[in-house]
Design a protein around this motif. Sequence first.
Motif, PDB file in Angstrom:
ATOM      1  N   GLY A 413       0.791  -1.225   0.000  1.00  0.00           N
ATOM      2  CA  GLY A 413       0.000   0.000   0.000  1.00  0.00           C
ATOM      3  C   GLY A 413       0.823   1.275   0.000  1.00  0.00           C
ATOM      4  N   LEU A 414       1.699   1.432   0.970  1.00  0.00           N
ATOM      5  CA  LEU A 414       2.450   2.684   1.110  1.00  0.00           C
ATOM      6  C   LEU A 414       3.558   2.782   0.069  1.00  0.00           C
ATOM      7  N   GLU A 415       3.693   3.965  -0.509  1.00  0.00           N
ATOM      8  CA  GLU A 415       4.730   4.214  -1.495  1.00  0.00           C
ATOM      9  C   GLU A 415       6.045   4.604  -0.823  1.00  0.00           C
ATOM     10  N   THR A 416       7.106   4.639  -1.595  1.00  0.00           N
ATOM     11  CA  THR A 416       8.383   5.151  -1.092  1.00  0.00           C
ATOM     12  C   THR A 416       8.281   6.670  -0.935  1.00  0.00           C
ATOM     13  N   ALA A 417       9.235   7.239  -0.213  1.00  0.00           N
ATOM     14  CA  ALA A 417       9.212   8.680   0.029  1.00  0.00           C
ATOM     15  C   ALA A 417       9.240   9.456  -1.287  1.00  0.00           C
ATOM     16  N   GLU A 418       9.996   8.953  -2.279  1.00  0.00           N
ATOM     17  CA  GLU A 418      10.084   9.653  -3.565  1.00  0.00           C
ATOM     18  C   GLU A 418       8.737   9.623  -4.300  1.00  0.00           C
ATOM     19  N   ASP A 419       8.097   8.453  -4.312  1.00  0.00           N
ATOM     20  CA  ASP A 419       6.801   8.345  -4.989  1.00  0.00           C
ATOM     21  C   ASP A 419       5.740   9.185  -4.285  1.00  0.00           C
ATOM     22  N   GLY A 424       2.469  14.351  -4.311  1.00  0.00           N
ATOM     23  CA  GLY A 424       2.039  15.466  -3.468  1.00  0.00           C
ATOM     24  C   GLY A 424       1.625  15.054  -2.069  1.00  0.00           C
ATOM     25  N   LYS A 425       2.148  13.910  -1.608  1.00  0.00           N
ATOM     26  CA  LYS A 425       1.823  13.432  -0.262  1.00  0.00           C
ATOM     27  C   LYS A 425       2.983  13.684   0.687  1.00  0.00           C
ATOM     28  N   PRO A 426       2.715  13.685   2.005  1.00  0.00           N
ATOM     29  CA  PRO A 426       3.813  13.777   2.976  1.00  0.00           C
ATOM     30  C   PRO A 426       4.743  12.574   2.834  1.00  0.00           C
ATOM     31  N   ALA A 427       6.006  12.761   3.195  1.00  0.00           N
ATOM     32  CA  ALA A 427       6.985  11.681   3.054  1.00  0.00           C
ATOM     33  C   ALA A 427       6.659  10.495   3.949  1.00  0.00           C
ATOM     34  N   THR A 428       6.011  10.745   5.059  1.00  0.00           N
ATOM     35  CA  THR A 428       5.688   9.680   6.012  1.00  0.00           C
ATOM     36  C   THR A 428       4.339   9.059   5.683  1.00  0.00           C
ATOM     37  N   GLY A 429       4.344   7.754   5.427  1.00  0.00           N
ATOM     38  CA  GLY A 429       3.095   7.050   5.195  1.00  0.00           C
ATOM     39  C   GLY A 429       2.385   6.765   6.507  1.00  0.00           C
ATOM     40  N   ARG A 430       1.068   6.688   6.461  1.00  0.00           N
ATOM     41  CA  ARG A 430       0.284   6.519   7.685  1.00  0.00           C
ATOM     42  C   ARG A 430      -0.575   5.264   7.614  1.00  0.00           C
ATOM     43  N   ILE A 431      -0.521   4.496   8.695  1.00  0.00           N
ATOM     44  CA  ILE A 431      -1.397   3.345   8.884  1.00  0.00           C
ATOM     45  C   ILE A 431      -2.197   3.611  10.149  1.00  0.00           C
ATOM     46  N   ARG A 432      -3.501   3.462  10.052  1.00  0.00           N
ATOM     47  CA  ARG A 432      -4.367   3.765  11.194  1.00  0.00           C
ATOM     48  C   ARG A 432      -5.173   2.535  11.580  1.00  0.00           C
ATOM     49  N   ASP A 449      -2.837   5.381   3.761  1.00  0.00           N
ATOM     50  CA  ASP A 449      -2.965   6.473   2.786  1.00  0.00           C
ATOM     51  C   ASP A 449      -2.018   6.263   1.614  1.00  0.00           C
ATOM     52  N   GLY A 450      -1.911   5.006   1.168  1.00  0.00           N
ATOM     53  CA  GLY A 450      -0.993   4.663   0.091  1.00  0.00           C
ATOM     54  C   GLY A 450      -1.590   4.800  -1.294  1.00  0.00           C
ATOM     55  N   ARG A 451      -1.139   3.945  -2.177  1.00  0.00           N
ATOM     56  CA  ARG A 451      -1.509   4.046  -3.591  1.00  0.00           C
ATOM     57  C   ARG A 451      -2.856   3.415  -3.901  1.00  0.00           C
ATOM     58  N   SER A 522     -11.164   0.637  -1.549  1.00  0.00           N
ATOM     59  CA  SER A 522      -9.899   1.206  -1.991  1.00  0.00           C
ATOM     60  C   SER A 522     -10.158   2.320  -2.995  1.00  0.00           C
ATOM     61  N   ARG A 523      -9.383   3.382  -2.862  1.00  0.00           N
ATOM     62  CA  ARG A 523      -9.468   4.514  -3.781  1.00  0.00           C
ATOM     63  C   ARG A 523      -8.094   4.738  -4.388  1.00  0.00           C
ATOM     64  N   PRO A 524      -7.991   4.663  -5.716  1.00  0.00           N
ATOM     65  CA  PRO A 524      -6.681   4.828  -6.361  1.00  0.00           C
ATOM     66  C   PRO A 524      -6.015   6.136  -5.946  1.00  0.00           C
ATOM     67  N   GLY A 525      -4.780   6.032  -5.501  1.00  0.00           N
ATOM     68  CA  GLY A 525      -4.010   7.207  -5.108  1.00  0.00           C
ATOM     69  C   GLY A 525      -4.310   7.730  -3.723  1.00  0.00           C
TER      70      GLY A 525
END
Length: 681
Positions: A413-419, A424-432, A449-451, A522-525
């Motif tokens: 789910g979560l992308e790399t910091a570069e992706d 346009g997302k924060p560098a830190t991925g979030r899992i809730r 909040d991944g891809r 799931s919602r793309p992006g």
Amino acid sequence: MNEAIAIFQVEARENLELIEQGLLDLLDRPEDRDLVDAVFRGLHTLKGSGAMFGFDALAGFTHHCETAFDRVRKGEVAATTDLVSAVLAARDHMRQLLEDPSGDHGAAGDALLADLERAVREADGAAAPETPKAGATTWRVKFELPADAFRNGANPLALLNELRDLGEAHVVVDTSRVPPLSRMEPTDLHLGWTVTLTTEHGRSAIEDVFIFVMDEMTLSIEAVDAEAAAPQEAPQAAPQAAPQAAPQDAPVQAAAEPAQAPVSAAKPAAVAPAAPAAEPAEAGGAKAAKAAESVRVPADRLDELMDRVGELVIAQSRLSQIAAGGTDVALRAVSEEIERLSGELRDTMMVLRMVPVSTLFGRFRRLVHDLARETGKAIELSTDGESTEIDKTVIERLADPLVHLIRNAADHGLETAEDRAAAGKPATGRIRLSAHQSGGEVVITIRDDGRGIDRDRVRAKAESQGLIEPGAAISDHDLLQMIFHPGFSTAAAVTNLSGRGVGMDVVKRTIEGLRGSIDIASRPGEGSEVSLRIPLTLAIIDGLLVRVGHGRYVIPLDAVEECLELSLDEDLRSRGRSFISLRNSLVPFLRLREMFDTGTPPELHQKVVVVSTGAERIGLVVDQIIGDHQTVIKSMSKLHSGLPTFSGATILGDGGVALILDVGHLVAKGQQQEAQMREAV
């Protein structure tokens, strides 16, 4: 001794959990001195208690970790991420030494200590700024051990010597608790001590001296002015007190011999007023009362008690049936009273088995920390609804599914910091992780909040495995459910985290085994959300008893929305479409008589029981609604465990057996039937 060791292991596991939580908190707040002290005290306790109960390998290994972490406590090195991670890995090894003390763990332990030493060296140049010391502080330390301290292995001399190691100490013995000779027990401790200590160490260092006896003693530590606390010769004890103190001469002498400062047997009134001295005793009494409010009970005893309560409910049901069929008013009154008492006992038992989901969510902080290091991604875990309670058996069986879902979210789910930056997302991925109660269910949601899920890739994989025909129409819900199929994976390569198509299959089978259901969105992006709907308990439920043909079945009452009447004419008119109109909406229904092949003609006035799971609902056509029934769930035999329509069985009041319907499976079957009919139209 075996029982004492078992208690030590339970408490040591709890201590290891606290150490882990403290270290994870330290990653977010490395300057928090309270956290550093708490972790150090945990290591110190584990080392001392391990040596006391013969876990020498554990005590020796923990000693090295404690020594390294002591440099953090003293401010000599900073609590860097690598250092904390090294201590976390060492904590895992401590757990192994606790569970298997006779195993050969030497090589692994040496490697971990080498990693820890390297992390300390790297952190040596990044020491946290230490608060300037204002010089030595004078403390007045008053403590009293419980009367059975000697029998429990406590040694007051060792405590006094540790205090002297911290600085200049003046010790005064309190004999006010010494009873008359006629009432004295030689093995009881009746003395207290007041120590005036001048040291450069802080309060936490003094508290560490008493760390093993802190919960059972009375302790007071207060900073005092050095001049006011100057040692004074205590007055001579009154002559008439000598006969009372005589039986305690040996302990008093033993306490006095190692002392470098003068020791007096005077009462503490010569040092401080009596009123303040009473406050710690009151506090100690309150602490003892609070400790007595809870009792540790093995889980298997709770399970055994739950079985007995279940048998009582069955017997009460039979008694109620007998009383209802007779004319004895006294018997009916007794039956109603027993029904009330058994219901209250059942509710109390259910509460005893309930534990907050925080005990489950707390485990995943470490998992997310390890996943972040392994994937190289910045991941933040947040939780909500931790006070929601659920049956302890359910908690235990939910651990593995949630591990798979969190690992999936982190890897897929979560992308790399570069992706993420490019999107346009924060560098830190979030899992809730969140939990809330909905009727008789607990809904646990894992959101990231991944891809999002790539539906084209899922469809391509499903077609390549022959799960769906190429180009076949399929609903979005059914397409997303494909990821739970055995052996299904969209990963391009097999890694330590995923790629074998096993994890999500485990999730589905476990949740279905708990009589639960899974919803996925799931919602793309934007990310994905998986919701697990789990019953609050697996032991006793309230059910709706119905008859289909000659058989009786139980529908979990929490899933029932309403009951309607379906006449024979309406049943004939609905042939071929199986829908009923319910407040301007069409609800599909299943004829259980046909599903179960009863071979009986339909009743003149059939009933439709509308059930739901989440937003989906269907109707179940039955011949008769008998009434509500307190259901003790019995698992199916191995011969019948593969029947998806039933989640268990129960014993009725007349000794007969009724099968419990799996509402989640029936709703899915009804929705599938609805989709097929809509496609045909």
